[in-house]
Design an enzyme around this catalytic site. Structure first.
Site, PDB file in Angstrom:
ATOM      1  N   CYS A 105      64.205  12.271 104.926  1.00 33.40           N
ATOM      2  CA  CYS A 105      65.158  13.186 104.277  1.00 33.40           C
ATOM      3  C   CYS A 105      66.507  13.216 104.990  1.00 33.40           C
ATOM      4  O   CYS A 105      67.481  13.728 104.443  1.00 33.40           O
ATOM      5  CB  CYS A 105      64.562  14.587 104.201  1.00 33.40           C
ATOM      6  SG  CYS A 105      63.038  14.605 103.236  1.00 33.40           S
ATOM      7  N   HIS A 153      70.083  19.949 103.372  1.00 35.79           N
ATOM      8  CA  HIS A 153      68.982  19.289 102.660  1.00 35.79           C
ATOM      9  C   HIS A 153      68.124  20.342 101.960  1.00 35.79           C
ATOM     10  O   HIS A 153      67.657  21.297 102.589  1.00 35.79           O
ATOM     11  CB  HIS A 153      68.153  18.493 103.672  1.00 35.79           C
ATOM     12  CG  HIS A 153      66.856  18.011 103.115  1.00 35.79           C
ATOM     13  ND1 HIS A 153      66.765  17.364 101.896  1.00 35.79           N
ATOM     14  CD2 HIS A 153      65.591  18.085 103.596  1.00 35.79           C
ATOM     15  CE1 HIS A 153      65.510  17.070 101.663  1.00 35.79           C
ATOM     16  NE2 HIS A 153      64.777  17.501 102.668  1.00 35.79           N
ATOM     17  N   ASN A 164      62.929  19.273  96.241  1.00 36.62           N
ATOM     18  CA  ASN A 164      63.249  18.429  97.400  1.00 36.62           C
ATOM     19  C   ASN A 164      63.327  16.978  96.924  1.00 36.62           C
ATOM     20  O   ASN A 164      62.325  16.421  96.489  1.00 36.62           O
ATOM     21  CB  ASN A 164      62.147  18.604  98.457  1.00 36.62           C
ATOM     22  CG  ASN A 164      62.413  17.800  99.725  1.00 36.62           C
ATOM     23  OD1 ASN A 164      63.243  16.890  99.738  1.00 36.62           O
ATOM     24  ND2 ASN A 164      61.690  18.124 100.779  1.00 36.62           N
TER      25      ASN A 164
HETATM   26  N1  COA Z   1      50.094  27.434  95.549  1.00 37.86           N
HETATM   27  C1  COA Z   1      49.321  28.382  96.082  1.00 37.86           C
HETATM   28  N2  COA Z   1      48.887  28.350  97.358  1.00 37.86           N
HETATM   29  C2  COA Z   1      49.260  27.291  98.098  1.00 37.86           C
HETATM   30  C3  COA Z   1      50.075  26.259  97.597  1.00 37.86           C
HETATM   31  C4  COA Z   1      50.481  26.354  96.260  1.00 37.86           C
HETATM   32  N3  COA Z   1      51.263  25.422  95.677  1.00 37.86           N
HETATM   33  N4  COA Z   1      50.277  25.373  98.582  1.00 37.86           N
HETATM   34  C5  COA Z   1      49.641  25.814  99.664  1.00 37.86           C
HETATM   35  N5  COA Z   1      48.998  26.981  99.373  1.00 37.86           N
HETATM   36  C6  COA Z   1      48.168  27.806 100.232  1.00 37.86           C
HETATM   37  C7  COA Z   1      47.541  27.034 101.364  1.00 37.86           C
HETATM   38  O1  COA Z   1      46.369  26.379 100.921  1.00 37.86           O
HETATM   39  C8  COA Z   1      47.257  28.135 102.345  1.00 37.86           C
HETATM   40  O2  COA Z   1      46.093  28.792 101.936  1.00 37.86           O
HETATM   41  P1  COA Z   1      45.018  29.303 103.048  1.00 37.86           P
HETATM   42  O3  COA Z   1      45.769  30.297 103.887  1.00 37.86           O
HETATM   43  O4  COA Z   1      43.932  29.899 102.199  1.00 37.86           O
HETATM   44  O5  COA Z   1      44.629  28.092 103.804  1.00 37.86           O
HETATM   45  C9  COA Z   1      48.426  29.102 102.148  1.00 37.86           C
HETATM   46  O6  COA Z   1      48.991  28.774 100.867  1.00 37.86           O
HETATM   47  C10 COA Z   1      49.499  28.955 103.214  1.00 37.86           C
HETATM   48  O7  COA Z   1      49.763  27.563 103.383  1.00 37.86           O
HETATM   49  P2  COA Z   1      50.938  27.092 104.283  1.00 37.86           P
HETATM   50  O8  COA Z   1      51.071  25.602 104.187  1.00 37.86           O
HETATM   51  O9  COA Z   1      50.778  27.682 105.644  1.00 37.86           O
HETATM   52  O10 COA Z   1      52.150  27.793 103.494  1.00 37.86           O
HETATM   53  P3  COA Z   1      53.615  28.044 103.939  1.00 37.86           P
HETATM   54  O11 COA Z   1      53.943  29.464 103.769  1.00 37.86           O
HETATM   55  O12 COA Z   1      53.906  27.410 105.259  1.00 37.86           O
HETATM   56  O13 COA Z   1      54.440  27.247 102.813  1.00 37.86           O
HETATM   57  C11 COA Z   1      55.496  25.084 102.526  1.00 37.86           C
HETATM   58  C12 COA Z   1      54.186  25.865 102.608  1.00 37.86           C
HETATM   59  C13 COA Z   1      55.183  23.599 102.416  1.00 37.86           C
HETATM   60  C14 COA Z   1      56.243  25.558 101.302  1.00 37.86           C
HETATM   61  C15 COA Z   1      56.346  25.362 103.785  1.00 37.86           C
HETATM   62  O14 COA Z   1      55.559  25.260 104.925  1.00 37.86           O
HETATM   63  C16 COA Z   1      57.496  24.413 103.925  1.00 37.86           C
HETATM   64  O15 COA Z   1      58.371  24.345 103.084  1.00 37.86           O
HETATM   65  N6  COA Z   1      57.550  23.674 105.025  1.00 37.86           N
HETATM   66  C17 COA Z   1      58.636  22.765 105.342  1.00 37.86           C
HETATM   67  C18 COA Z   1      58.859  21.702 104.346  1.00 37.86           C
HETATM   68  C19 COA Z   1      60.028  20.858 104.820  1.00 37.86           C
HETATM   69  O16 COA Z   1      60.928  21.300 105.450  1.00 37.86           O
HETATM   70  N7  COA Z   1      60.045  19.623 104.524  1.00 37.86           N
HETATM   71  C20 COA Z   1      61.178  18.859 105.012  1.00 37.86           C
HETATM   72  C21 COA Z   1      60.860  17.503 105.207  1.00 37.86           C
HETATM   73  S1  COA Z   1      60.505  16.711 103.682  1.00 37.86           S
END
Ligand code: COA
Length: 336
Positions: free
Chosen positions: A112, A257, A287
Site C-alpha cells: 500500500c 492511504h 482500501n
Molecule cells: N464482520 C463482523 N465481525 C467481524 C468482521 C466482519 N466483517 N471481521 C472480523 N470480525 C470479528 C472478528 O472475527 C473478531 O471476532 P472475535 O472477537 O469473536 O474473535 C472481532 O470482529 C474483532 O476482530 P478484530 O480483527 O480484532 O477487529 P478490529 O476491531 O481490529 O477491526 C480491522 C478489524 C481489519 C478493520 C482493523 O483491525 C484494521 O483496519 N486494521 C488495519 C488494516 C490496515 O491498516 N491495513 C493497511 C495495510 S493494507
C-alpha cells in the site's frame, strides 16, 4: 537539481459495485460493523477475467490526457502488488497498450506504500536527469487476492488505479513533489502476507507436495497492523513536513492511504488535522492499496476539492512492513 512536478493526473474505478448489503447477504457480518470499524460502504471491483493492467491503462491514459496528451512519457512506473502475472512485469504491457512503444517500464512492489516508493524512484530519475517525463501509476486488484469467504478481509478491499504524469521542473513551482520519506520493517513481514505464490512456497518441500489452497489468499493481523500504521504514518508525515520546511498548519490537505477510517482518524488527530483538512473517499472505494493515494488525489481534483496551490501531505502504510510520506503543492491542471 530538477524536481518532479505533477503535470497531469487521472484515476479509474471499475463500474461493478459491491455494497455492504451485498456482503451481509452472504457473510456473517453487518452494515453497522463494517461502517463503524472501517468507514466503508461500497467498493468497485473488477469482473472475472479482468486484471490490474486493465485498470492501469485507463488511469494512465487519463493522466496523459490531463497533461495535454502529446508529450508522452520517457519512463513508465507501475506500483502494484497484484501484477497480472509473476512474469512478465505488468508495466511494459501497460506501456505498449498506451502506445508508448519501447519506453522503459517497470513494476515497483511496496504494497500500500507503493505509490510513495514509485514517487521516490521517479523523483530520483528526474533529479539525476535520467528522465524528464514519467508516468507513475498506482494500480491494484486486491479483490483477486482476498478469500471471498473471509469476512475479516473481503470487506476491506476494492480495485482501482490512479496515475500522475511527472515532469522535470523546479522545487518552488506549483505541482512540485518533495522527496518522499520512506521506511520499512521486514521483521514484521508476517503481519500482512500472501503465504503462497512466491519462491519460498515453490521451493519448500518435495515437488509432489500439494500446495495449501488457503495459502494463496491475503492474510492480515488487523489489530497489530493498525497499531504500527498509526505510529509509522504519523512519524514519517512529521518528517516529510519538516523536510519541506513547512509547519503542519501550513498543509491544506492530509491525503492518507485509505486503509480504514479509524486509522485515518487516529493519524489525523495525532498530527492535528481537523476533519475539514482530510481528503477521503474510503466510503465509496474502500482500501485500494497502491491505487489509494493517486486515486484520492485525482478524484479530489476532479470534484474541485483540491485546488491549484493547495499544499498536500501524502502518507501510506502497508505490507512489508513499508511506509512513507511526501509533500506536494497541487498544480493548475484539468483532471477529468
Ligand atoms: N464482520 C463482523 N465481525 C467481524 C468482521 C466482519 N466483517 N471481521 C472480523 N470480525 C470479528 C472478528 O472475527 C473478531 O471476532 P472475535 O472477537 O469473536 O474473535 C472481532 O470482529 C474483532 O476482530 P478484530 O480483527 O480484532 O477487529 P478490529 O476491531 O481490529 O477491526 C480491522 C478489524 C481489519 C478493520 C482493523 O483491525 C484494521 O483496519 N486494521 C488495519 C488494516 C490496515 O491498516 N491495513 C493497511 C495495510 S493494507
Amino acid at each position: 537539481m530538477k524536481s518532479a512536478v505533477i503535470a497531469g493526473a487521472g484515476s479509474y474505478l471499475p463500474p461493478k459495485l459491491v455494497t455492504n448489503a451485498d456482503l451481509t447477504a452472504r457473510l456473517d457480518t453487518s452494515d453497522e460493523w463494517i461502517r463503524t470499524r472501517t468507514g466503508m460502504s461500497v467498493r468497485h471491483v473488477i469482473e472475472p477475467g479482468d486484471a490490474t493492467s486493465d485498470l492501469a491503462v485507463e488511469a494512465g491514459r487519463r493522466a496523459l490526457d490531463s497533461a495535454g496528451g502529446g508529450g508522452g512519457a520517457d519512463v513508465v512506473i507501475l506500483a502494484t502488488t497484484t501484477p497480472d502475472h509473476q512474469v512478465p512485469p505488468t508495466a511494459p504491457d501497460i506501456t505498449a497498450r498506451l502506445g508508448l512503444r519501447t519506453t522503459p517500464a517497470f513494476d515497483v512492489s511496496a504494497a500500500c506504500a507503493g505509490f510513495l516508493y514509485g514517487l521516490a524512484t521517479a523523483s530520483g530519475l528526474i533529479a539525476t536527469g535520467a528522465a524528464e517525463r514519467i508516468l507513475l501509476i498506482g494500480a491494484d486488484a486486491f479483490t483477486t487476492m482476498v478469500d471471498p469467504d473471509d469476512r475479516g478481509t473481503v470487506v476491506l478491499f476494492g480495485d482501482a488505479a490512479g496515475a500522475v504524469l511527472l515532469r522535470a521542473g523546479e522545487a518552488d513551482e506549483p505541482g512540485a513533489v518533495g522527496m518522499p520519506v520512506l521506511g520499512s520493517d521486514g521483521s514484521l513481514a508476517g503481519l500482512i502476507q500472501v503465504p503462497a505464490g512466491g519462491s519460498r512456497s515453490r521451493s519448500s518441500g518435495p515437488p509432489s507436495k500439494e500446495p495449501d489452497p488457503g495459502a494463496v489468499y491475503f492474510t492480515m493481523n488487523g489489530r497489530e497492523t493498525f497499531r504500527h500504521a498509526v505510529g509509522r504514518m504519523s512519524e514519517s508525515s512529521r518528517e516529510a513536513v519538516a523536510r519541506a520546511g513547512w509547519e503542519p498548519t501550513d498543509v491544506d490537505w492530509l491525503c492518507a492511504h485509505q486503509a480504514n477510517l479509524r486509522i485515518l482518524t487516529a493519524v489525523a488527530d495525532e498530527l492535528g488535522f481537523e476533519p475539514e483538512r482530510r481528503l477521503s473517499n474510503i466510503a465509496e472505494v474502500g482500501n485500494t492499496a497502491a491505487a489509494s493515494l493517486p486515486t484520492l488525489l485525482a478524484m479530489s481534483a476532479s470534484d474541485g476539492t483540491l485546488k491549484a496551490g493547495h499544499r498536500v501531505l501524502l502518507t501510506a502504510f502497508g505490507g512489508g512492513l513499508s511506509w512513507g510520506a511526501a509533500t506536494l503543492t497541487w498544480p493548475d491542471i484539468v483532471v477529468g
